[in-house]
Structure formats: C-alpha cells, structure tokens
Design a protein around this motif. Structure first.
Motif, PDB file in Angstrom:
ATOM      1  N   TYR A 153      49.553  33.136  44.271  1.00 59.90           N
ATOM      2  CA  TYR A 153      48.369  33.736  43.841  1.00 59.90           C
ATOM      3  C   TYR A 153      47.885  34.349  42.320  1.00 59.90           C
ATOM      4  O   TYR A 153      48.607  35.399  42.078  1.00 59.90           O
ATOM      5  CB  TYR A 153      46.714  34.088  44.638  1.00 59.90           C
ATOM      6  N   TYR A 154      46.961  33.571  41.510  1.00 62.69           N
ATOM      7  CA  TYR A 154      46.999  34.174  40.724  1.00 62.69           C
ATOM      8  C   TYR A 154      45.467  34.245  39.744  1.00 62.69           C
ATOM      9  O   TYR A 154      44.130  33.593  40.316  1.00 62.69           O
ATOM     10  CB  TYR A 154      47.594  32.966  39.017  1.00 62.69           C
ATOM     11  N   THR A 155      44.545  35.573  39.311  1.00 60.46           N
ATOM     12  CA  THR A 155      43.931  35.211  38.643  1.00 60.46           C
ATOM     13  C   THR A 155      43.202  35.876  37.118  1.00 60.46           C
ATOM     14  O   THR A 155      44.426  37.163  37.085  1.00 60.46           O
ATOM     15  CB  THR A 155      42.679  36.852  39.391  1.00 60.46           C
ATOM     16  N   HIS A 156      42.528  36.017  36.830  1.00 60.87           N
ATOM     17  CA  HIS A 156      42.963  36.930  35.344  1.00 60.87           C
ATOM     18  C   HIS A 156      40.872  36.970  34.674  1.00 60.87           C
ATOM     19  O   HIS A 156      39.936  37.188  35.467  1.00 60.87           O
ATOM     20  CB  HIS A 156      43.282  35.221  33.952  1.00 60.87           C
ATOM     21  N   SER A 157      41.018  37.762  34.143  1.00 60.32           N
ATOM     22  CA  SER A 157      39.846  39.017  33.388  1.00 60.32           C
ATOM     23  C   SER A 157      39.813  38.739  31.424  1.00 60.32           C
ATOM     24  O   SER A 157      41.117  39.067  30.818  1.00 60.32           O
ATOM     25  CB  SER A 157      39.657  40.245  33.508  1.00 60.32           C
ATOM     26  N   THR A 158      39.364  37.996  30.760  1.00 61.28           N
ATOM     27  CA  THR A 158      38.911  38.094  29.400  1.00 61.28           C
ATOM     28  C   THR A 158      37.847  38.734  29.115  1.00 61.28           C
ATOM     29  O   THR A 158      37.704  39.055  28.262  1.00 61.28           O
ATOM     30  CB  THR A 158      38.601  36.446  28.976  1.00 61.28           C
ATOM     31  N   ASP A 159      37.609  39.815  29.445  1.00 62.75           N
ATOM     32  CA  ASP A 159      36.770  40.802  29.742  1.00 62.75           C
ATOM     33  C   ASP A 159      36.797  42.437  30.462  1.00 62.75           C
ATOM     34  O   ASP A 159      36.886  43.508  30.389  1.00 62.75           O
ATOM     35  CB  ASP A 159      35.242  41.303  30.002  1.00 62.75           C
ATOM     36  N   LYS A 160      38.594  42.761  29.342  1.00 60.46           N
ATOM     37  CA  LYS A 160      38.948  44.292  29.787  1.00 60.46           C
ATOM     38  C   LYS A 160      39.420  44.529  31.727  1.00 60.46           C
ATOM     39  O   LYS A 160      39.109  45.608  31.870  1.00 60.46           O
ATOM     40  CB  LYS A 160      38.573  45.647  29.225  1.00 60.46           C
ATOM     41  N   GLY A 161      38.924  43.390  32.285  1.00 59.11           N
ATOM     42  CA  GLY A 161      38.842  44.101  34.048  1.00 59.11           C
ATOM     43  C   GLY A 161      38.222  44.037  33.759  1.00 59.11           C
ATOM     44  O   GLY A 161      37.618  44.511  35.553  1.00 59.11           O
ATOM     45  N   LYS A 162      36.203  43.966  33.611  1.00 55.44           N
ATOM     46  CA  LYS A 162      35.156  43.911  34.058  1.00 55.44           C
ATOM     47  C   LYS A 162      35.038  43.173  35.130  1.00 55.44           C
ATOM     48  O   LYS A 162      34.084  43.595  36.231  1.00 55.44           O
ATOM     49  CB  LYS A 162      34.074  43.860  32.574  1.00 55.44           C
ATOM     50  N   THR A 163      34.810  41.251  35.198  1.00 57.89           N
ATOM     51  CA  THR A 163      35.287  40.330  35.573  1.00 57.89           C
ATOM     52  C   THR A 163      36.369  39.415  36.036  1.00 57.89           C
ATOM     53  O   THR A 163      37.239  39.769  35.495  1.00 57.89           O
ATOM     54  CB  THR A 163      34.178  39.696  35.479  1.00 57.89           C
ATOM     55  N   TYR A 164      36.646  39.179  36.970  1.00 57.88           N
ATOM     56  CA  TYR A 164      37.682  38.407  36.946  1.00 57.88           C
ATOM     57  C   TYR A 164      37.620  36.786  37.666  1.00 57.88           C
ATOM     58  O   TYR A 164      36.067  36.723  38.111  1.00 57.88           O
ATOM     59  CB  TYR A 164      38.222  38.799  38.398  1.00 57.88           C
ATOM     60  N   PRO A 168      37.257  55.909  39.517  1.00 54.16           N
ATOM     61  CA  PRO A 168      36.877  54.762  38.821  1.00 54.16           C
ATOM     62  C   PRO A 168      36.292  54.308  40.117  1.00 54.16           C
ATOM     63  O   PRO A 168      37.002  54.036  41.148  1.00 54.16           O
ATOM     64  CB  PRO A 168      37.737  54.669  37.996  1.00 54.16           C
ATOM     65  N   SER A 169      34.873  53.234  39.421  1.00 54.78           N
ATOM     66  CA  SER A 169      35.348  52.195  40.959  1.00 54.78           C
ATOM     67  C   SER A 169      35.810  50.951  40.830  1.00 54.78           C
ATOM     68  O   SER A 169      36.409  51.010  39.723  1.00 54.78           O
ATOM     69  CB  SER A 169      33.774  51.622  40.116  1.00 54.78           C
ATOM     70  N   ALA A 170      35.408  50.490  41.562  1.00 51.43           N
ATOM     71  CA  ALA A 170      37.100  49.345  41.985  1.00 51.43           C
ATOM     72  C   ALA A 170      36.762  47.367  42.015  1.00 51.43           C
ATOM     73  O   ALA A 170      35.499  48.364  42.108  1.00 51.43           O
ATOM     74  CB  ALA A 170      37.456  49.731  43.352  1.00 51.43           C
ATOM     75  N   THR A 171      36.936  46.911  42.016  1.00 54.47           N
ATOM     76  CA  THR A 171      36.174  45.930  41.736  1.00 54.47           C
ATOM     77  C   THR A 171      37.542  44.973  43.027  1.00 54.47           C
ATOM     78  O   THR A 171      39.078  44.979  43.368  1.00 54.47           O
ATOM     79  CB  THR A 171      36.825  44.665  40.546  1.00 54.47           C
ATOM     80  N   LEU A 172      36.885  43.765  43.591  1.00 55.10           N
ATOM     81  CA  LEU A 172      37.259  43.534  44.737  1.00 55.10           C
ATOM     82  C   LEU A 172      38.148  41.968  44.025  1.00 55.10           C
ATOM     83  O   LEU A 172      36.958  41.258  43.872  1.00 55.10           O
ATOM     84  CB  LEU A 172      35.849  43.098  45.550  1.00 55.10           C
ATOM     85  N   LEU A 173      39.505  42.561  43.697  1.00 52.73           N
ATOM     86  CA  LEU A 173      40.242  40.847  43.629  1.00 52.73           C
ATOM     87  C   LEU A 173      39.996  40.137  44.827  1.00 52.73           C
ATOM     88  O   LEU A 173      39.790  38.406  44.105  1.00 52.73           O
ATOM     89  CB  LEU A 173      41.371  41.177  42.729  1.00 52.73           C
ATOM     90  N   ALA A 174      39.921  40.112  45.408  1.00 51.78           N
ATOM     91  CA  ALA A 174      40.321  38.674  46.870  1.00 51.78           C
ATOM     92  C   ALA A 174      40.333  39.901  48.303  1.00 51.78           C
ATOM     93  O   ALA A 174      40.692  41.418  48.397  1.00 51.78           O
ATOM     94  CB  ALA A 174      42.089  38.959  46.915  1.00 51.78           C
ATOM     95  N   PRO A 175      39.937  39.475  49.293  1.00 54.50           N
ATOM     96  CA  PRO A 175      39.628  39.740  50.515  1.00 54.50           C
ATOM     97  C   PRO A 175      40.915  39.695  51.037  1.00 54.50           C
ATOM     98  O   PRO A 175      40.744  40.373  52.007  1.00 54.50           O
ATOM     99  CB  PRO A 175      38.323  38.657  50.770  1.00 54.50           C
ATOM    100  N   LYS A 176      41.350  39.248  50.672  1.00 49.08           N
ATOM    101  CA  LYS A 176      43.170  38.679  51.921  1.00 49.08           C
ATOM    102  C   LYS A 176      43.824  38.524  50.297  1.00 49.08           C
ATOM    103  O   LYS A 176      44.171  38.090  49.372  1.00 49.08           O
ATOM    104  CB  LYS A 176      43.047  37.796  52.629  1.00 49.08           C
ATOM    105  N   GLY A 177      44.986  39.777  50.660  1.00 51.38           N
ATOM    106  CA  GLY A 177      46.387  39.143  49.753  1.00 51.38           C
ATOM    107  C   GLY A 177      47.225  40.717  49.817  1.00 51.38           C
ATOM    108  O   GLY A 177      46.907  41.311  50.812  1.00 51.38           O
ATOM    109  N   TYR A 178      48.385  40.370  49.653  1.00 52.70           N
ATOM    110  CA  TYR A 178      49.263  41.455  49.548  1.00 52.70           C
ATOM    111  C   TYR A 178      50.160  41.869  48.442  1.00 52.70           C
ATOM    112  O   TYR A 178      50.699  40.845  47.421  1.00 52.70           O
ATOM    113  CB  TYR A 178      50.150  40.894  50.002  1.00 52.70           C
ATOM    114  N   HIS A 179      50.408  43.092  47.799  1.00 52.93           N
ATOM    115  CA  HIS A 179      51.269  43.458  46.491  1.00 52.93           C
ATOM    116  C   HIS A 179      50.605  42.948  44.967  1.00 52.93           C
ATOM    117  O   HIS A 179      51.513  41.635  44.939  1.00 52.93           O
ATOM    118  CB  HIS A 179      52.986  42.681  46.925  1.00 52.93           C
TER     119      HIS A 179
END
Length: 352
Positions: free
Chosen positions: A57-68, A24-35
């Motif tokens: 840090y916190y992020t979220h997606s409302t479209d089943k993980g397509k965008t954050y 599966p193709s992957a989405t970059l959540l953050a250029p820096k971060g851990y765990h």
C-alpha cells in the motif's frame, strides 16, 4: 481504603494527562497494516508505504503530514516479506517515488511512480541473481538528479550474508549490475540487521552491523563517486558489543548538515548517536529498532521500548513518548519530521 484508591486513580490520570500534553497528536494512516516506512522529498510532501498480507500500500500527504490521501495498492506480491523489520522501503525526489519490496524467496523488486502522471510501473527486478536476499533486508536513498541507491544483505557466491548494492540513474527503471561491497573476513556480516543508506551529492554512506572478532558493531562504508566504488568499512564508536548472536537492529544514517554524517544505533540496552571518527554519545537506556532522520534543526532519533515509541528531537533532548506501538520509522522535512509506526489498532503518523 477508598480514599487511597481514589488518590491513586487521580495520580494515574494526572500522569497520563502530562504524557498527552508533552506528546504530539497522531493521525491514523490505516486501520490495518504492518511495518510502515516514510520518506520526504525535502520539501512538504510526505510519502508512506506499508504492507498487509501480500498487498503493498501507498499513501501520501502534500501538507507536511497534516492529512493523507486514501491509500492505494501498488501491487500484490506473493509471499511479501513483512515481519520483524522486513518491509517495503520507499525513497523520493521531485520527479520520482521509488518503492522496493522483497518476497520470501529472496528477490528484490522495484516500483516506480512518475509524479507527473501519477502512474506506477509494473514490478522491476533489482537483484540480478535469484533468491539471494533471503534475510529480507533492503534500504534505499535518493541522490542527485534521478539517481537512487539500494543496499541489502545478500547470500550470493558462498551462502554467507554480505553487503551488496546497486544504483539506478533513471529513477529505478533500470539498475546497475549488483556489486559486492563488503564481506566479513570471518564469514557473514550480522545477518538479521538491516543496512541503511544516505546520499549527499556524489557521496553515498552505508551503515551495517558487522560480525568481526566476536563483536556485532555498526560499521560505515563510504563512496565518493556516487556509489561506483566504496572504501574499507569504518567502525563507529569507541565501545564494542561482544555478542554471539544477532540483535536484529541495524540503526540509521543521515546527513545532519552539509558534510556532516550522523548515525544512531543500539548497543546492548542503550541507544547511541555517533559521527564517524568521534566517540558515541548515549542518548537513552533501553529500547530497540532505532530510526534516524536529520535536518538543519538537528536529529530525530526514534526507537521502541516498553511497548511504546519514543523520540528525541531538536525540541526535546530527553525521550518523549509518542504512544503505544512498535517498528517506527522517521523522515525529515525542512523544519520538522514525520514519524510512522505500527500499533494493534492500525498505523499511526505524527509530526515532530
């Protein structure tokens, strides 16, 4: 010589293309971060927590993980535990998002997001004795209503790690007195392996790695009254792992379908999936840092090996590489799952 070199290059290129076609193709959540850790509320919302230095840090997606959404800082927690599987944890329901984090002194704090207002509370103390969760491992799960249950490795009383838990009935704003759930009769449980928790209705399931009779095997604790009382632990699988040390690998537990509990974990250099009272099934050789999620389609078993993240899913019953990286976590949606992990170039997420 040149022809041989070109043939090798072509073979390597075709092999890489075959991996890309099957991964599966992957989405970059953050250029820096851990765990990173991911959760879902059972519908289409996906939520992720991760750390960087002392920042949560916190992020979220409302479209089943397509965008954050752009990541936001929940808090700056001095000496945030963020190493070797020690990390902030997250769970969610339709009303509340709950994040737990530890500092290196061994104290557990909660952060609550009201989904109506989008606001986070200030930190709330979960551990009711100071400096008792020094190993840095905690897990949480959402239950019915606005109930959450937390479980961790705890030193209270005798400076030996034991399984301790607490529940909240108001979305993490207040917590019950901490309850000792299990202490090995031979001393500490396996201290550097994280416990896991899953909830189905009034039943709470906790897995942990015990230290008993010279073995480091995964055991299951079960409560039938919402986490108020637990029975005696049940060893999972028929085999055993004789080991004079800690493998630092706790595995996971999930609800496969109503009334069916499934677990995934490592023993020696093999990955297993097992249900309570049944023989374990080997699914892969090699690997560590096992994670698990389940839905009506089946199980999503994730781990790392040879510098890559691997997955077995309802669509792939043999291991598939998701790419380079480590420390993966997975959460189920109704018809898919979302996996997140750490790489040298940032945090990635993919839908399985």
């Amino acid at each position: 010589m040149l022809i041989h070199l070109l043939a090798n290059l072509l073979a390597n290129l075709l092999y890489c293309l075959s991996l890309l076609a099957d991964s599966p193709s992957a989405t970059l959540l953050a250029p820096k971060g851990y765990h990173p850790v991911v959760c879902t509320n059972g519908q289409q919302d996906v939520e992720v927590v991760y750390g960087l230095n002392d920042l949560i840090y916190y992020t979220h997606s409302t479209d089943k993980g397509k965008t954050y959404a752009p990541a936001e800082v929940i808090d700056t927690l001095q000496d945030l535990f963020l190493v070797a599987q020690r990390r902030p944890q997250i769970a969610s329901n339709s009303q509340t998002t709950l994040v737990l984090a530890l500092n290196k002194a061994g104290n557990i704090f909660a952060y609550v997001k009201d989904k109506k207002t989008g606001r986070w509370t200030k930190r709330i103390k979960v551990s009711d004795q100071p400096d008792v969760a020094k190993e840095g491992f905690v897990s949480i799960a959402a239950g019915p209503g606005n109930m959450f249950y937390a479980v961790w490795n705890d030193l209270r009383g005798n400076a030996q790690n034991k399984v301790v838990g607490a529940r909240s009935l108001d979305g993490g704003r207040t917590w019950s007195a901490n309850q000792k759930l299990y202490q090995s009769p031979e001393g500490p449980i396996c201290p550097c392996c994280s416990p896991s928790v899953a909830i189905e209705g009034s039943r709470v399931y906790i897995t942990f790695r015990n230290a008993l009779a010279g073995s480091r095997d995964i055991h299951l604790l079960t409560s039938s009254d919402g986490g108020q009382h637990f029975g005696q632990p049940q060893k999972l699988g028929t085999g055993t792992w004789k080991l004079e040390g800690c493998p630092m690998d706790g595995g996971g537990v999930a609800i496969a379908k109503p009334g069916q509990v499934v677990t995934a974990w490592r023993r020696e250099n093999r990955i297993y999936v097992a249900e309570p009272g049944k023989p374990e099934q080997e699914v892969a050789q090699g690997g560590k840092n096992v994670a698990l999620a389940s839905n009506a389609l089946g199980n999503y078993i994730i781990w790392q090996a040879d510098g890559k993240v691997w997955a077995i899913t309802p669509r792939h019953n043999t291991p598939v590489s998701l790419g380079m990286g480590a420390f993966p976590r997975v959460a189920a949606l109704p018809q898919s799952a979302v996996c997140v992990w750490e790489t040298e170039n940032g945090l990635l997420a993919t839908t399985l």
